[in-house]
Enzyme design. Structure first.
Site, PDB file in Angstrom:
ATOM      1  CB  CYS A   1      -5.648   5.396  -2.055  1.00 62.94           C
ATOM      2  SG  CYS A   1      -7.362   5.230  -2.538  1.00 62.94           S
TER       3      CYS A   1
ATOM      4  CB  CYS B   1      -2.039   8.909   2.009  1.00 64.12           C
ATOM      5  SG  CYS B   1      -2.935   7.398   1.733  1.00 64.12           S
TER       6      CYS B   1
END
Lengths: 214, 113
Positions: free
Chosen positions: A120, A115
């Site tokens: 996100c 990530c």
């Protein structure tokens, strides 16, 4: 203080900025940072609270997506072709669940998602990310030495298995479709969903074996 | 310490979005360190929910944590000396920090304009 609750979907293809979270999230960050500076809140204590509730955020129904893909070939094909629509068909809502792509583990390929350190992470599907997942060292090591990171999670892969590392972007968030565990032929979707952990859907672990599930 | 309208299932509180869990954790943390008492918290939160109802928002539902956040800001202002201006300025700084940070990098307040 509540001037904007909406959220624009910019899907810029330049990556020189990070999309700010929605207004209430910014208000919480403002409060949190000021209270920490005043010494009124201990960040470590906050982490403990958040870890306690990490599985309590969002619909957290990624496990249902995976279980359905295991039993329903047509759904699996749809999921691989258009994950955003296939996931939405199971009633997911929430902006971070949009623009999803599913990567499938096979006998020869293992996928690992790293990530970015922003917003996100597909929390509607997976719940909150664990603290380590957002740490810079994890991200760096997952890219440089994915097998080493996997080994720390007890995930040992044969040498001939290719490891693919996926980097979430503002445009695309990834969900790993783990391999269906052996010995689950007679299990129904609900039972199978119990074997699908968050960690298996970000690729650091396999799905649980029957009997390990909740 | 119960709050009748708190979104929850049999296992405890549930949150629709991450910021709600963070706001929840902040309130509990301030309560645990004695910044406010639970009756004080319940009173301010209750007043926020009542005010929303008077405006016609009958069901707190998704709005529950917006009320929670309003209450948290109000109590922080009355109990810790923070000002609404400070909160608004800090919020602006965070937004700016996000916009100024290349994607994939940690967002630090120092990146704000």
């Amino acid at each position: 203080m509540n001037d904007e609750t909406g959220h624009d979907h910019h899907h810029d293809h330049d990556h020189d900025h990070t999309e700010p979270p929605p207004d209430p999230a910014l208000r919480v960050k403002a409060l949190e940072s000021l209270l920490i500076e005043k010494g009124l809140v201990d960040p470590a204590a906050l982490d403990v609270f958040i870890d306690t509730y990490e599985h309590r955020v969002g619909p957290r129904n990624g496990a249902r997506v995976v279980a359905k893909a295991w039993v329903d070939r047509e759904y699996r094909d749809w999921l691989m072709r258009d994950a955003t629509a296939a996931i939405a068909s199971l009633d997911f809502v929430g902006r971070q669940g949009e623009h999803m792509s599913v990567v499938e583990n096979t006998a020869s390929v293992h996928n690992l998602v790293v990530c970015t350190l922003c917003s996100c992470y597909p929390w509607p599907v997976l719940g909150l990310p664990p603290a380590w997942y957002k740490s810079a060292p994890y991200r760096a090591r997952a890219v440089a030495d994915p097998r080493g990171v996997l080994a720390e999670f007890g995930t040992l892969l044969d040498d001939d298995v290719e490891v693919r590392v996926w980097d979430s972007t503002a445009e695309m968030r990834y969900l790993v479709l783990p391999r269906r565990p052996a010995g689950t032929e007679g299990m129904n979707e609900d039972e199978l969903a119990g074997l699908v952990t968050r960690n298996s859907m970000i690729g650091v672990e396999h799905a649980l074996a029957p009997g390990q599930g909740t | 310490m119960t709050l009748p309208l708190l979104p929850a299932d049999d296992d405890g509180p549930v949150f629709a979005e991450p910021w709600q869990a963070q706001a929840f954790a902040l309130a509990l943390s301030l309560y645990e360190t004695g910044t406010f008492t639970w009756p004080e918290w319940a009173e301010v939160l209750g007043a926020e929910i009542d005010a929303a109802r008077r405006r016609g928002d009958a069901d707190p539902g998704d709005g529950y944590y917006l009320h929670w956040l309003n209450a948290l800001e109000k109590l922080s202002v009355s109990k810790t000396g923070l000002t609404p201006t400070q909160l608004a300025e800090r919020k602006r700084q965070w937004r700016s920090a996000y916009v100024n940070t290349p994607h994939g990098h940690p967002v630090e307040l120092s990146a704000a304009d």
